[in-house]
Design a protein around this motif. Structure first.
Motif, short mmCIF file in Angstrom:
data_model
loop_
_atom_site.label_atom_id
_atom_site.label_comp_id
_atom_site.label_asym_id
_atom_site.label_seq_id
_atom_site.Cartn_x
_atom_site.Cartn_y
_atom_site.Cartn_z
N LEU A 121 44.02 43.51 29.55
CA LEU A 121 45.32 42.95 29.96
C LEU A 121 46.34 43.07 28.84
O LEU A 121 47.52 43.31 29.07
CB LEU A 121 45.16 41.47 30.35
CG LEU A 121 44.49 41.17 31.69
CD1 LEU A 121 44.23 39.68 31.83
CD2 LEU A 121 45.34 41.66 32.85
N THR A 122 45.86 42.92 27.61
CA THR A 122 46.77 42.97 26.46
C THR A 122 47.16 44.40 26.11
O THR A 122 48.34 44.74 26.06
CB THR A 122 46.11 42.33 25.22
OG1 THR A 122 45.63 41.05 25.58
CG2 THR A 122 47.07 42.21 24.06
N PHE A 123 46.15 45.24 25.89
CA PHE A 123 46.44 46.56 25.32
C PHE A 123 46.60 47.68 26.36
O PHE A 123 47.25 48.68 26.07
CB PHE A 123 45.36 46.94 24.29
CG PHE A 123 45.46 46.13 23.04
CD1 PHE A 123 46.42 46.40 22.09
CD2 PHE A 123 44.60 45.06 22.81
CE1 PHE A 123 46.53 45.64 20.93
CE2 PHE A 123 44.70 44.29 21.67
CZ PHE A 123 45.68 44.58 20.73
N LEU A 180 49.52 36.72 31.09
CA LEU A 180 48.26 36.58 31.82
C LEU A 180 47.07 36.70 30.87
O LEU A 180 46.08 35.94 30.99
CB LEU A 180 48.18 37.66 32.92
CG LEU A 180 46.97 37.63 33.84
CD1 LEU A 180 46.85 36.30 34.55
CD2 LEU A 180 47.04 38.76 34.87
N ALA A 181 47.16 37.63 29.92
CA ALA A 181 46.07 37.81 28.95
C ALA A 181 45.86 36.52 28.16
O ALA A 181 44.72 36.09 27.93
CB ALA A 181 46.39 38.96 28.00
N ALA A 182 46.95 35.89 27.75
CA ALA A 182 46.84 34.64 26.99
C ALA A 182 46.20 33.54 27.84
O ALA A 182 45.36 32.78 27.35
CB ALA A 182 48.22 34.20 26.50
N ALA A 183 46.56 33.49 29.13
CA ALA A 183 45.96 32.48 30.02
C ALA A 183 44.46 32.71 30.15
O ALA A 183 43.65 31.77 30.09
CB ALA A 183 46.63 32.53 31.39
N VAL A 184 44.05 33.97 30.30
CA VAL A 184 42.62 34.30 30.40
C VAL A 184 41.91 33.89 29.11
O VAL A 184 40.81 33.33 29.13
CB VAL A 184 42.42 35.80 30.71
CG1 VAL A 184 40.96 36.20 30.56
CG2 VAL A 184 42.91 36.12 32.11
#
Lengths: 295, 429
Positions: free
Chosen positions: A258-260, A267-271
């Protein structure tokens, strides 16, 4: 409070300042920033969020039955499967190595080898060994009359194969930790049980295991947390997304993607926040279980 | 301990000094670069970068500044940009980028400097000399953000000892591949990874008459042509390909052909030298090169700028960075590099037969034909290319593992249509 006490207290804070600064900068700030990011719609760049999204990222993640929940299941499957096998094998090896024997040092040194290599190097090594076309594993299986296997090229075999690679790498660590625990146990209770006619299994079950319980649970917590966070070997062998059918995509691999790969930072931070809560939950559960068993 | 007395004022001064030092050190990195500051180039580990590195002393002498070139894999390079440019880092001056993969996103983020005035303002640079397709891909929202330096098309690699002539059509390729498949030989090898295979599959898609998107910007992957292309590619790898094909990208597929274990292989023409290198290849005497075979809609391979160079918008050495781009992508250097076997994007270089002398004659002809028929993209032209490739690649995997492609393609089509709506919203910048 006297002037001396005040000055002394300030000096104490001054001396602590570098350590506190480090913790604040390297641990607390990233955690708070990730939490902040998880409530924004940041996409493309971390500072591109237009504002708070009211927890939409969490709803999106928790409502995602295609990627998020399968990733949770794979994380649990991989961790439980690998750690259970590692614990059983580690305990068996520790019991075998417990008594001195000729060549003991050599055996212990050989046991350390998988621990010394980096996970990426191990991933590439196994990728070459298990290559369905050019790898040595299929040549050996062929010599035994076993049909060639796809191993890491197969959607269904990949995760079990990676669990076995993890077992190969981390069982020695479990064995060494448990061996250290075994060496601290007093010999008298076991001797007394032997004199009383207890069988090997009874001595293990009722004398050794209770004494080893604290070490066992500590080793289990350490390994479980590490296994939950496994990333490098999965990424090195299966690439982005954990393979063509996301077959080894754990929460860690999903958050990385999700990040890279997708640049969906919110969304990546939430995951990642959910993943952290999940790890903390597992640790609390295991520690509580350990305390209950010890009590 | 009691000797050290610290009153409130001294304590405050110490804290202020510490904070000031930290702030100054942070500001220092944004200062004017000195003559000793190197020009920093972030590049892919590629034959182009290696050839450029060898020629750097000539450029360093011209600008009177040291040049530092960091070579990374494509994934590492993308991650490095993500990390550094999110922090507005100034320690990258020249960036090697994939115009079709990253440029739109980087443009949205404001990470690439506008080169329009520079490329158009320099008559000797001759911006019009760049081939139309790669040149178009360098322009986003009317601004030139990169200059193409390496172009790429697919080539059909085949074994001359197994077939008398290369198949001219995709049907003939399939027939021959199935015929040649045996216990010891795979009829065909190619990329099968969900995301990694999309770019090579694009030529099959176009040659079947499809495209990733329709003329009105909707999803094109549910069209009958696209489904036929999915089915064809999946069946080819399923029936004639090696086991574990869904885990194969370039790194896994190429050695299989190089080791003489496959009859046909379609991949980038830029990798041809691997099959002529005696340390890697056992087929250097047998390998043949051919243009992309024709499908129902003809032979329509991609012809894309695989790598371009741009300038980091946060760079403090923009003038020298532009001088580097002028030097490395100018007519003289592109001709020189192409003559050394690295296909560039300048029409003048392609028009000069001497620049193709370094390539095997069959390959040079194949490249020329593919370039003439080529389509300028090999992946969906969207901001979030990674997610788009994951969606588009799903039916490919289904085909390779022998599943029915149609329902998976229909599902992917619906998902891609939703994705395109979201992506279009992100393109409002």
């Amino acid at each position: 409070m006297s002037g001396f006490d005040r000055s002394h207290r300030r000096l104490r804070w001054l001396m602590l300042a570098p350590a506190l600064g480090f913790v604040g900068l390297m641990i607390i700030f990233p955690l708070l920033f990730t939490l902040h990011l998880s409530f924004t719609d940041a996409f493309g760049a971390v500072n591109a969020g237009k504002g708070y999204d009211g927890g939409q990222n969490y709803l999106d993640a928790l409502g995602d039955g295609r990627r998020f929940w399968p990733a949770v299941w794979r994380t649990v499957y991989f961790t439980v499967g690998a750690v259970v096998i590692e614990t059983i094998l580690g305990l068996a090896i520790a019991m075998l190595l417990r008594k001195p024997f000729r060549g003991m040092r050599v055996v212990r040194s050989v046991l350390m080898v998988p621990l010394l290599a980096t996970p990426v190097a191990i991933g590439i090594l196994w990728l070459l060994i298990l290559d369905p076309t050019n790898g040595i594993a299929n040549h050996l299986l062929g010599a035994l009359g076993v049909p060639p296997q796809e191993f890491l090229g197969s959607v269904s075999q990949s995760l079990p194969v990676l669990m076995l690679i993890d077992v190969w790498q981390w069982t020695p660590m479990m064995a060494l930790l448990l061996l250290a625990g075994l060496s601290t146990l007093p010999e008298e209770p076991e001797e007394a049980a032997r004199v009383d006619g207890a069988t090997s299994w009874q001595r293990f079950r009722h004398v050794i295991l209770p004494g080893l319980w604290t070490t066992l649970m500590t080793a289990l917590v350490l390994r479980a947390v590490d296994a939950l966070k496994t990333f490098d070997i999965l990424y090195a062998t299966k690439g982005p997304g954990g393979g063509s059918d996301f077959e080894v995509e754990t929460l860690n691999v999903y958050a990385y993607g999700l990040t890279f790969d997708y640049q969906e930072y919110g969304l990546a931070a939430a995951v990642l926040v959910l993943f952290t809560l999940f790890i903390v939950g597992v640790v609390v559960l295991l520690r509580r279980r350990s305390r209950e068993a010890s009590a | 301990m009691s000797d050290i007395q610290l009153n409130r004022r001294a304590f405050g001064r110490l804290l202020a000094a510490g904070a000031g030092a930290a702030a100054l050190s942070a500001c220092g990195s944004r200062g004017t670069p000195g003559p000793d500051t190197p020009l920093r180039i972030s590049a892919i580990n590629h034959v182009w970068s290696q050839a450029v590195r060898q020629r750097l002393p000539e450029f360093e002498e011209t600008i009177g500044r040291r040049v530092s070139m960091q070579l990374l894999t494509a994934d590492q390079l993308a991650s490095s940009y993500n990390v550094k440019l999110n922090a507005s880092a100034t320690d990258i001056d020249v960036m090697m980028v994939r115009a079709l993969q990253e440029q739109l996103l980087f443009a949205r983020n404001g990470w690439l400097a506008d080169l329009t005035g520079l490329v158009e303002g320099d008559a000797a640079f001759d911006w019009a000399d760049f081939q139309e397709a790669p040149r178009d891909r360098s322009i986003t929202r009317g601004k030139v953000l990169s200059v193409p330096v390496v172009t790429e098309r697919p080539a059909l690699y085949y074994r001359k000892d197994l077939v008398s002539s290369p198949p001219a059509t995709l049907d003939a390729l399939r027939e021959e591949a199935f015929r040649l498949t045996s216990r010891d030989l795979f009829g065909y090898v190619g990329r099968g990874q969900r995301s990694g295979a999309v770019t090579q599959w694009s030529s099959f898609l176009y040659s079947f008459g499809g495209d990733f998107t329709t003329a009105d910007g909707g999803s094109g992957i549910g069209s009958p042509e696209a489904v036929a292309a999915y089915r064809f590619y999946g069946e080819l790898l399923d029936r004639a390909g090696p086991p574990g094909a869904t885990n194969m990208s370039l790194e896994q597929a190429m050695p299989i052909f190089a080791q003489g274990k496959a009859a046909f292989y379609i991949d980038a023409d830029a990798i041809y030298s691997n099959f002529l290198d005696p340390t890697i290849s056992t087929v250097r005497e047998q390998v043949g090169f051919a243009p992309f075979p024709a499908g129902p809609a003809g032979s329509k391979p991609h012809n894309i700028p695989s790598w371009s160079v741009g300038i980091n918008a946060f760079s403090l050495l923009r003038d020298d960075a532009w001088r580097f781009i002028q030097w490395i992508s100018g007519p003289r250097m592109v001709t020189e590099l192409q003559a050394a076997g690295i296909p560039g994007a300048r029409a003048s270089a392609w028009a000069d037969p001497a620049t193709l002398a370094a390539f095997p004659a069959e390959l040079a002809e194949s490249m020329r034909i593919n370039a003439a028929n080529g389509i300028g993209h090999d992946r969906p032209e969207v901001i979030q290319v990674g997610r788009a490739r994951d969606i588009v690649g799903r039916p490919l995997v289904a085909g390779i593992i022998g599943q029915d492609v149609a329902p998976v393609a229909a599902e992917a089509h619906a998902e891609f249509a939703d994705f395109l709506v979201r992506d279009n919203r992100q393109q409002e910048f």
